[in-house]
Design an enzyme around this catalytic site. Structure first.
Site, PDB file in Angstrom:
ATOM      1  N   GLU A  70      28.312 -74.449 -15.702  1.00  0.00           N
ATOM      2  CA  GLU A  70      28.092 -73.107 -16.232  1.00  0.00           C
ATOM      3  C   GLU A  70      29.301 -72.575 -17.002  1.00  0.00           C
ATOM      4  O   GLU A  70      29.144 -71.905 -18.016  1.00  0.00           O
ATOM      5  CB  GLU A  70      27.704 -72.142 -15.111  1.00  0.00           C
ATOM      6  CG  GLU A  70      26.288 -72.359 -14.571  1.00  0.00           C
ATOM      7  CD  GLU A  70      26.161 -73.574 -13.663  1.00  0.00           C
ATOM      8  OE1 GLU A  70      27.201 -74.136 -13.256  1.00  0.00           O
ATOM      9  OE2 GLU A  70      25.019 -73.982 -13.368  1.00  0.00           O
ATOM     10  N   HIS A 139      19.485 -68.580  -4.784  1.00  0.00           N
ATOM     11  CA  HIS A 139      18.458 -68.484  -5.817  1.00  0.00           C
ATOM     12  C   HIS A 139      17.886 -67.076  -5.929  1.00  0.00           C
ATOM     13  O   HIS A 139      16.905 -66.879  -6.640  1.00  0.00           O
ATOM     14  CB  HIS A 139      17.302 -69.466  -5.534  1.00  0.00           C
ATOM     15  CG  HIS A 139      17.692 -70.905  -5.684  1.00  0.00           C
ATOM     16  ND1 HIS A 139      18.540 -71.544  -4.808  1.00  0.00           N
ATOM     17  CD2 HIS A 139      17.354 -71.826  -6.621  1.00  0.00           C
ATOM     18  CE1 HIS A 139      18.690 -72.803  -5.189  1.00  0.00           C
ATOM     19  NE2 HIS A 139      17.993 -72.998  -6.288  1.00  0.00           N
TER      20      HIS A 139
END
Lengths: 337, 376
Positions: A70, A139
């Site tokens: 990321e 998540h």
């Protein structure tokens, strides 16, 4: 086109996921500098299929499957933006964005400022956020407080299909970096909508009154909007006529719309999934109190997620603000010292 | 539990995986066992006299720039200055090998590289004097803002080089980082992205021996930093960072290959920081005088001066000309730094967003009122 009058396409049921994909597609078609990038966005079309078809239509160079990293994704996007591209970055899941925070905070948010306006970074960072889909740990975070606390970032979050399209187009067009928070449990929500005739929705920085009311204002955004609208309907039975304001944009914050609503109703509850302590609701409640003190009949209350790490799926229903908790809080607005 | 007891560890449980073989093109990527040198070796016979005289003038100017900047720190004109005394060959070669259209991505220590690329020294030192963070337009000079967070500018270099190639431009990005920076995650991610994308990037690692006080042996267990390149699938080159002829050659080759579509290269320049990390650092706590003395004998300016003088390519007059030019630069830098910058406090709110938010307008008004009250 199958409609009889080409000028007026018929709106069909569309999901928020489709509207988001369409927004990227249209932006890419109109502007060759728009590039979509992230893990799995190409061949797979993203784990939520938001970018489905983009690689096929525009090629791997415009819709790029990156290595799984990321900080690297966002860092590379910075360099691409420095060279004149408009990267649209996908962070797959809220908590997956954290490795990119140094890039975000030290570079993305500051580049315009540190170069005194010479180098703006038109980067859109799409972050699927929030719970309610039964996702396991990492998540389901509601990470908006981190973003809104960082000067230089614009932070928006759609709650409707129309806004998903309109706000994403506006974000991609913005010359400032935008955190585009996608309420992932609304990905499959539907509305009658056609990309050919998107209803005129206001751009970034404008809140909307989604339901007019007189007894109190629910101030909310993203995944909590449908919950608040449902609560407002349910509250009618209790004799409460609730107004619901959808912020749409956390930074810039449309204080005027919020203040006008609360001055009308005299009571306010802020609702969001993120934890309450240091969450956006704390800021909003403070501002409302400062601006509406003499109009308030009761303290500004908040309904938020608990101040806990995101719970396991089997317990998340207790954590997420639901209709009952909102109604209980609204009842507390009958302030009698 | 022994290995045999591990479930699935017995031979009978082993399955034969489908055919797979490692890439065989890794061997040429390995760095030389010793830093590559030119000065003082037979390879120096082939040196371009004109280029080397230019290198010499730049080295002398760079040394003078370091001395002046350090002096400015002592006078309180600079808040801080991370010196590159001893590392001038790396800084200057990095700037010299780039074409005008190329981009330089410096770290906070690399103001000299920016100056060697043509940036006004006063502008290069804007950040370090406490004036605005970036004293120049990065696009105008094709120099990215000085990056203080370690290695975070490396992915930017990769993205920019990648974008340039996508747009059909033969632009190369050269990114600079220190030995300590190679331990950061962004170093890894940038190297990996660059290799996967075959981006036209050159990574220049200046291994100056210490990350503030931590020596290389506590920074990495790799045989050399250049070895790290192999794992990403790009060539790693080990070079004597005090030998500007070697630096120029190896960097030029890497830039050439990148421009021609050959992908990224990582170069480890072995050098030494002669002075402390910054004026806030006490280098005597972590290294010996003997070590510093030993490196003095391998000084980049003296190395080239010796070579050129011995070959009759440089005389006393040439040395004086270089010195005079350096003094002129230093005088201009002093003058520039003696003029106090005039900062507008209202600029605090000017460049946060393209359009000021209501919130910032409100805060700007508050400050304006405070300023006006203060002036009454």
């Amino acid at each position: 086109m199958t409609t009889t009058t080409a000028a007026k396409p018929v709106a069909k049921p569309a999901t928020m996921a489709q509207a988001l994909g369409r927004a990227m597609r249209d932006a890419m078609a109109e502007d060759p500098t728009v590039h979509v990038m992230g893990e799995d966005v190409g061949t797979l079309g993203g784990v939520f299929r938001i970018t489905d078809g983009l690689a096929k239509e525009f090629g791997d160079d415009r819709c790029t499957d990156t290595p799984l990293a990321e900080a690297g994704i966002l860092g590379a996007a910075v360099g691409m933006a420095m060279y004149g591209l408009r990267p649209v970055v996908e962070m797959q899941f809220d908590a997956f964005a954290y490795p990119a925070f140094e890039q975000l905070i030290s570079h993305v948010a500051k580049m315009r400022n540190r170069t005194r306006g010479a180098m703006p970074l038109p980067i859109t960072i799409r972050v699927p956020y929030g719970g309610g889909i039964g996702g396991v740990e990492h998540h389901c975070d509601s990470s908006e407080a981190y973003y809104v606390a960082t000067p230089g970032l614009t932070v928006v979050t759609p709650a409707t299909v129309e806004d998903a399209y309109g706000l994403l187009r506006a974000s991609i067009a913005s010359d400032d970096p935008v955190i585009f928070l996608e309420p992932k449990r609304l990905y499959w929500s539907k509305a009658d909508w056609s990309p050919e005739s998107p209803a005129a929705v206001p751009g970034i920085g404008k809140a909307l009154v989604r339901r007019a009311g007189t007894s109190a204002t629910l101030i909310t955004y993203g995944p909590s909007l449908p919950v608040c609208l449902e609560a407002a309907e349910a509250a009618r039975e209790e004799g409460w006529d609730l107004e619901v304001v959808d912020l749409r944009s956390l930074v810039p914050f449309d204080e005027e719309t919020v203040v006008a609503s609360v001055r009308r109703t005299g009571r306010a509850v802020v609702v969001h999934e993120a934890g309450g302590f240091g969450g956006p609701g704390a800021e909003i409640a403070a501002r409302v109190t400062e601006r509406c003190f003499h109009h308030l009949e009761a303290p500004v209350l908040r309904v938020t997620g608990f101040d806990i790490p995101y719970p396991p799926p089997m317990l998340e229903k207790h954590h997420l603000p639901g209709v009952d908790r909102i109604l209980d809080t609204v009842a507390r607005l009958q302030w009698e010292n | 539990m022994t290995v045999q007891e591990l479930p699935g560890a017995g031979a009978s449980h082993r399955f034969t995986p489908p055919a797979w073989s490692p890439r065989t093109d890794a061997a040429p990527l390995l760095p030389d066992p010793e830093p590559y040198r030119v000065l003082g070796t037979p390879a120096a016979d082939g040196l371009d006299p004109e280029l080397m005289r230019r290198c010499y003038a730049e080295l002398v100017r760079g040394r003078r720039y370091n001395a002046q900047a350090t002096a400015l720190t002592k006078q309180g004109r600079l808040a801080v200055y991370p010196s590159t005394v001893g590392q001038e060959a790396c800084e200057i070669a990095a700037a010299m090998v780039l074409e005008e259209r190329d981009w330089l991505f410096p770290s906070y220590r690399d103001t000299l590289a920016a100056v060697a690329r043509g940036l006004d020294p006063v502008q290069a030192l804007t950040l370090l004097r406490g004036d605005w963070h970036t004293g120049y337009d990065p696009r105008e000079h094709r120099i990215a803002p000085l990056s203080t967070p370690l290695a975070t500018q490396l992915p930017h270099a990769v993205g920019l080089a990648h974008a340039a190639r996508l747009r059909g431009d033969d632009v190369v990005a050269l990114a600079m980082v220190g030995d300590g920076g190679t331990s950061e995650g962004d170093f890894h991610e940038a190297m990996n992205f660059a290799a996967v994308w075959q981006a036209p990037v050159v990574f220049l690692v200046q291994n100056n021996g210490f990350a503030i006080s931590v020596p290389l042996a506590k920074q990495t267990a790799a045989p050399t930093l250049a070895h790290k390149a192999v794992g990403y699938g790009m060539p790693g080159r080990l070079v004597d960072g005090n030998d500007i002829a070697a630096m120029h050659e190896v960097l030029s080759e890497a830039v050439r290959r990148a421009r021609a579509g050959g992908g990224p290269t990582m170069i480890e320049a072995v050098t030494y920081r002669m002075e402390a990390h910054t004026n806030a650092d006490d280098a005597t706590r972590y290294r010996s005088d003997a070590e510093v003395e030993a490196w003095k004998a391998h000084d980049p300016v003296a190395l080239l001066e010796r070579e050129l003088t011995a070959r009759g390519l440089l005389d006393a007059e040439g040395i004086q000309v270089a010195k005079d030019a350096a003094d002129a630069m230093a005088a201009a830098l002093r003058d520039g730094m003696n003029a106090d910058p005039v900062l507008d406090p209202m600029d605090l709110f000017a460049h946060v967003y393209e359009e000021q938010t209501d919130r910032l307008r409100e805060q700007a008004e508050m400050l304006r009122a405070e300023l006006e009250a203060g002036n009454e």
